[in-house]
Design a protein around this motif. Structure first.
Motif, PDB file in Angstrom:
ATOM      1  N   ARG A  11       7.678   9.076  36.017  1.00 19.63           N
ATOM      2  CA  ARG A  11       7.096   8.177  34.910  1.00 19.63           C
ATOM      3  C   ARG A  11       8.386   8.089  33.730  1.00 19.63           C
ATOM      4  O   ARG A  11       8.492   6.936  33.426  1.00 19.63           O
ATOM      5  CB  ARG A  11       5.982   8.898  34.374  1.00 19.63           C
ATOM      6  CG  ARG A  11       5.392   7.917  32.899  1.00 19.63           C
ATOM      7  CD  ARG A  11       4.339   8.905  32.253  1.00 19.63           C
ATOM      8  NE  ARG A  11       4.305   8.161  31.172  1.00 19.63           N
ATOM      9  CZ  ARG A  11       3.245   8.992  30.236  1.00 19.63           C
ATOM     10  NH1 ARG A  11       2.591   9.819  30.356  1.00 19.63           N
ATOM     11  NH2 ARG A  11       3.202   8.220  28.815  1.00 19.63           N
ATOM     12  N   GLN A  15      10.281   4.748  32.652  1.00 23.23           N
ATOM     13  CA  GLN A  15      10.466   4.287  31.361  1.00 23.23           C
ATOM     14  C   GLN A  15      11.898   4.140  30.843  1.00 23.23           C
ATOM     15  O   GLN A  15      12.116   2.898  30.351  1.00 23.23           O
ATOM     16  CB  GLN A  15       9.726   5.326  30.383  1.00 23.23           C
ATOM     17  CG  GLN A  15       8.128   5.662  30.526  1.00 23.23           C
ATOM     18  CD  GLN A  15       7.979   6.807  29.757  1.00 23.23           C
ATOM     19  OE1 GLN A  15       8.183   7.881  29.878  1.00 23.23           O
ATOM     20  NE2 GLN A  15       6.646   6.480  28.943  1.00 23.23           N
ATOM     21  N   TYR A  31       8.307  12.797  30.284  1.00 25.58           N
ATOM     22  CA  TYR A  31       8.105  11.468  29.974  1.00 25.58           C
ATOM     23  C   TYR A  31       8.888  11.165  28.512  1.00 25.58           C
ATOM     24  O   TYR A  31       8.784  12.123  27.507  1.00 25.58           O
ATOM     25  CB  TYR A  31       6.648  11.130  29.949  1.00 25.58           C
ATOM     26  CG  TYR A  31       5.850  11.793  29.069  1.00 25.58           C
ATOM     27  CD1 TYR A  31       5.672  11.227  27.854  1.00 25.58           C
ATOM     28  CD2 TYR A  31       5.226  13.073  28.983  1.00 25.58           C
ATOM     29  CE1 TYR A  31       4.834  11.762  26.769  1.00 25.58           C
ATOM     30  CE2 TYR A  31       4.420  13.580  28.076  1.00 25.58           C
ATOM     31  CZ  TYR A  31       4.384  12.831  26.854  1.00 25.58           C
ATOM     32  OH  TYR A  31       3.516  13.314  25.686  1.00 25.58           O
TER      33      TYR A  31
END
Length: 207
Positions: A11, A15, A31
């Motif tokens: 993730r 991002q 994250y």
């Protein structure tokens, strides 16, 4: 790497890619967040700047303490760094102002026998690190975040900023730096957190 770390790591890299950021800046299992989560052990202390001091002692030639005004009269620097919390969030490009730790420690005169530091905060919180980590060129005594004085939840009036370690090493409400001849673990280190806390090695816990 566990399943949670793998999922959150993927993730975080996604991002970073979406934001046009180099994914290598995101440590394993982290994250990205645009928020600044609040995680504090114990109560947020009330601080009177007129009586506040920051001390350095232990294995130094010239132990001393500075008042708030004296701290602000020292060399100041503004820097932009990434920060990483052991609870798995990372926040990129955060901007801080404060006193470079090297400028502060030069006045104390660290003895050759010194190897570690134990940071002490209001409320009894402590955290440790090797002296070479403390004296890295991006470590500072930070009093300003994004152009504003630190909020109470984030360590007002002063916190240690150690960007290359998980954020529990960046002790809030800092009041004393005790220079040691041997390692002495701090609060979270005695309660299962990894002694070194390097986010890129994913040193979260001892077990």
């Amino acid at each position: 790497m566990g399943i949670t770390s793998k999922i959150l790591g993927e993730r975080g890299r996604r991002q970073a890619k979406e934001a046009g950021v180099d994914a290598s800046r995101v440590p394993p299992g982290q994250y990205l967040t645009s928020k600044f989560p609040v995680l504090t052990y114990g109560r947020v202390p009330k601080t009177d700047l007129s009586s506040w001091t920051l001390a350095v002692d232990g294995e130094v030639e010239s132990p001393f303490a500075v008042t708030w005004d004296e701290l602000l009269a020292m060399e100041q620097r503004t820097q932009t760094v990434d920060i990483h919390c052991v609870t798995r969030w990372s926040k990129l490009d955060t901007t801080w102002t404060g006193v470079p730790i090297t400028a502060f420690m030069e006045r104390a005169g660290v003895r050759p026998s010194a190897t570690h530091v134990l940071a002490h905060s209001d409320g009894g919180y402590t955290t440790n690190m090797p002296l070479e980590v403390l004296l890295d060129d991006d470590v500072m005594l930070a009093h300003t975040y994004e152009g504003q004085p630190l909020e109470p939840d984030h360590g007002y009036p002063l916190r240690l900023l150690v960007p290359k370690r998980y954020f529990w090493k960046s002790a809030k409400f800092l009041r004393r730096l005790e220079i040691l001849t041997a390692d002495r673990q701090g609060f979270w280190e005695l309660n299962g957190y990894h002694n070194d806390g390097d986010p890129f090695k994913e040193e979260r816990h001892w077990f």
